[in-house]
Design an enzyme around this catalytic site. Structure first.
Site, short mmCIF file in Angstrom:
data_model
loop_
_atom_site.label_atom_id
_atom_site.label_comp_id
_atom_site.label_asym_id
_atom_site.label_seq_id
_atom_site.Cartn_x
_atom_site.Cartn_y
_atom_site.Cartn_z
N THR A 169 -0.75 -1.99 9.58
CA THR A 169 -1.38 -3.36 8.76
C THR A 169 -0.19 -3.87 8.61
O THR A 169 1.05 -3.48 8.12
CB THR A 169 -2.73 -2.92 7.63
OG1 THR A 169 -4.01 -1.91 8.61
CG2 THR A 169 -3.04 -5.05 7.87
N THR A 188 0.89 -1.01 0.13
CA THR A 188 0.45 -0.16 0.25
C THR A 188 0.70 1.58 0.06
O THR A 188 1.33 1.74 -1.33
CB THR A 188 -1.13 -0.43 1.22
OG1 THR A 188 0.13 -0.51 1.78
CG2 THR A 188 -1.98 -0.71 0.31
N GLU A 239 7.25 3.69 7.74
CA GLU A 239 5.77 5.41 7.57
C GLU A 239 6.65 6.93 7.34
O GLU A 239 7.48 6.72 8.61
CB GLU A 239 4.79 5.36 7.45
CG GLU A 239 4.18 4.90 6.84
CD GLU A 239 2.33 4.62 7.58
OE1 GLU A 239 1.36 4.47 6.41
OE2 GLU A 239 2.21 4.78 8.63
N ASN A 258 0.27 10.47 7.40
CA ASN A 258 -1.35 9.90 8.47
C ASN A 258 -2.06 11.07 9.05
O ASN A 258 -3.42 10.73 9.40
CB ASN A 258 -0.74 9.52 9.18
CG ASN A 258 -0.22 8.23 9.59
OD1 ASN A 258 -1.04 7.11 8.84
ND2 ASN A 258 1.40 7.78 9.32
N THR A 313 -8.32 12.03 -0.20
CA THR A 313 -9.62 11.27 -1.14
C THR A 313 -9.09 12.12 -2.13
O THR A 313 -9.18 13.55 -1.50
CB THR A 313 -10.28 10.75 -0.65
OG1 THR A 313 -11.29 11.42 0.56
CG2 THR A 313 -10.62 9.08 -0.24
#
Lengths: 424, 424
Positions: free
Chosen positions: A196, A159, A297, A419, A424
């Site tokens: 994840t 991802t 990250e 984060n 979107t």
């Protein structure tokens, strides 16, 4: 391909071409663009072990995979989809996972409960699997046992990972060489994301399901459970381990099962020697765990925390975890700010009995705390240690011979950016 | 002054001018520049209660203050110095703290163990108190009972705090009005810093040491222990509570002790009514605790987390704390990213039994999760809630009537910047 995988397996490409496992990557349409599905198909059914998130809020894929494990199913294929975590979606979510499993089963020729499906991505949005079934046929038909296909599959799991993660180890039992390999994805972001972690590990060594599960639990405890990017766990974290040789062994097809009958390091029932297998598996799992931290990250530093001499392994883990999840410690490393006081202070709040009068702390090659006192570190030494990309942090407590290792990264502007931003 | 303090005390300035406590601020030289010492001197000795850091790595000032508490000393003065935490400095560090106490004692006319000294600042550097004794005489001589002096003292305690923190409440027992007030400092940075919290609370109400300690422990549990900026605790965190009226009561000087003899809400031994006092103290402590969060390093949002219906108060606290310390939750609020999945996921890893089928989650005025399912939130509603500066996060578990509140802030670029930058 050579650049992609870690480990000590010189003939990994040859192993892959043996055809024990076929790989495929493709697009079902869940994500806005790019591949969003990885498929692993075993030539014969494989023995299956698994370790899952401890988060009580579990994705439908985790409860589904746990049910297959509880029923001791032999597994024919693993499907991993990204873009939607299928978590917090109620009974309809579970039905969606099973619909995808049934779709794959139809194309690879097995029962639906012989397919394990994992998801990663946004939480709380209905998956509506019926929309994605169309892509499964092509995905299954294109599966092949080549290094390129494995690379594609490892990439389709990603991802916000910045590189695919593959590792392999070979180990020898008598005259027979066995393989352990695995793929993983780490902290990746789909809006909204969680840190994840998914991993699939495979071996051709003949190992029973019982042994497989026992060894996996131990190894995960020492590798994937000893890394932290931000201390958050997701509803989807899963590590699956398959033995293709194990299923063959149980079926009595000894052709592939070199250890049997040689009397060298094999057990009576044809299983390979457990410590040999465990070492190889630990090597692969550690490679993958480290690469998840290195690809954490926004990370700029890789920290190896060693805790030696705690009163128990549990105490040592708590100390290491408290250091590894302290925002003050992690920002100091990002800023290359030589700041042992923050580490000592983290140890002090770990909730573990510690004698500071006996404690030693070493950063890089600099002893900075000894027997209740901070030592003076020359500014040039401090600067040199903090400039390192990989920094060992060694805590010595002097109460035992116990030693554990724990890995983490720094906390950076980019972590906050990745984060905080609405994507979107 | 009016802008500086919080609370419901209309005549606080008048109370101050009564002379129960005198204040002073000055420079000893510990910090590179600016005031680095705050002094509070009671006109008569005060009854003393305290709550200290749970970090087992404690500053010399904390062990010193704990010794005075254990010996039930009446206290004449409190000195707070900033620039050096005097932690990790061994027996020499403790001697330094006592040297400063003796210095103050000489100037205000009491025994050394009737002075409490607190430090905040860099860890692991010798304090060498002999260098700073010269400034104490002026500090003590200039003490006065004016609002301006209180403001100066509250400011001298600050490190990277951006505003001084003072709160006061009045409460009435029969015809007599009593006062509770306090000052605090929050997350402040001296290189290297910890999220150090210090608070001094004072009341003129007649209260015994036993009651004082009992009420303080309860109130701290509900206020200062329910805030989190980054989950780190320091070796120096201390909350001290003094009752000037308590010492007078025990000495039998009833002049100031209005409750005695009126028979209204007073106890037999002349103590004021405990619940009345506790409410006022809780109000002051909550004001100060909230202002520490609002002034949290880099904070842009103030989050009030309400957990209702958990199986116990301890369970509720664990859930609130897990949400409040999750980097994923805190960065999402900073980015105004409407992300209930991260909160549900934090609840799931809190290590507490939770029935997701009965759970409800509300952000601002939007119910976002109910009975095992995420609800659809209109994008305009999501944007409106996330744009709020103060956002209520309400978790309802339906298993009891227990309710707790917990306060935190977001995790921002500035937090990383403040804590990563080398400041010397």
């Amino acid at each position: 391909m050579a650049a992609m995988w870690m480990g000590n397996h010189a003939t990994f490409d040859t192993y892959l071409e043996n055809g024990d496992v076929a790989f495929s990557a493709g697009r079902l349409g869940i994500k806005r663009d790019g591949d969003d599905a990885a498929l692993f198909v075993f030539s014969e059914h494989a023995t299956y072990a698994g370790v899952f998130t401890t988060n009580v809020f579990k994705s439908a894929c985790v409860t589904s995979a746990m049910d297959r494990l509880r029923a001791q199913k032999k597994i024919k294929a693993v499907l991993i989809t990204s873009g939607n975590a299928n978590a917090g979606t109620g009974p309809a979510g579970r039905a969606d996972t099973e619909r995808l499993a049934a779709g794959v089963a139809g194309h690879v020729g097995c029962a639906a409960d012989e397919v394990v499906v994992l998801h990663t991505g946004v939480i709380g949005v209905p998956l509506r699997a019926e929309r994605w079934l169309g892509g499964l046929e092509g995905l299954c038909q294109l599966a092949a046992s080549t290094p390129e296909k494995l690379a594609d599959a490892a990439r389709a799991m990603m991802t916000t990972d910045t590189f695919p993660k593959v590792s392999a180890r070979a180990f020898q039992v008598g005259d027979t060489s066995y393989t352990v390999w695995g793929v993983a994805k780490g902290a990746g972001m789909i809006h909204p994301k969680l840190a994840t972690m998914l991993s699939v590990l495979v071996t051709d060594a003949p190992i029973s399901q019982r042994t497989l599960q026992r060894v996996l639990s131990r190894v995960v405890g020492q590798t994937f459970n000893r890394i932290s990017v931000d201390g958050d766990t997701s509803p989807n974290d899963s590590v699956l381990l398959f033995s293709t040789g194990g299923a063959r062994m149980e079926a009595g097809t000894a052709a592939f099962c070199g250890a049997k009958g040689t009397g060298v390091s094999g057990t009576d029932d044809g299983e390979v020697d457990e410590p040999l297998f465990e070492d190889a598996l630990r090597g692969v799992a550690q490679d993958l765990a480290h690469s998840i931290v290195r690809d954490g990250e926004g990370a700029t530093k890789f920290l190896e925390i060693v805790v030696r001499g705690a009163q128990s392994e549990a105490d040592a883990e708590r100390i290491a975890e408290t250091i590894a999840t302290s925002p003050l410690v992690k920002t100091a490393f990002f800023g290359e700010d030589f700041n042992p006081g923050r580490i000592i202070s983290a140890i002090g709040r770990a909730g573990v009995a510690v004698s500071f009068d006996r404690m030693r702390l070493t950063l890089g090659d600099q002893r900075v705390y000894d027997a209740g006192q901070f030592l003076v570190t020359a500014e040039s030494d401090a600067r040199r240690v903090m400039a390192m990309k990989e920094i060992p942090v060694v805590v010595e407590l002097g109460a035992s011979e116990v030693e554990i290792r724990y890995w983490t990264c720094d906390l950076t502007f980019d972590y906050v950016k990745i984060n905080a931003e609405y994507t979107t």
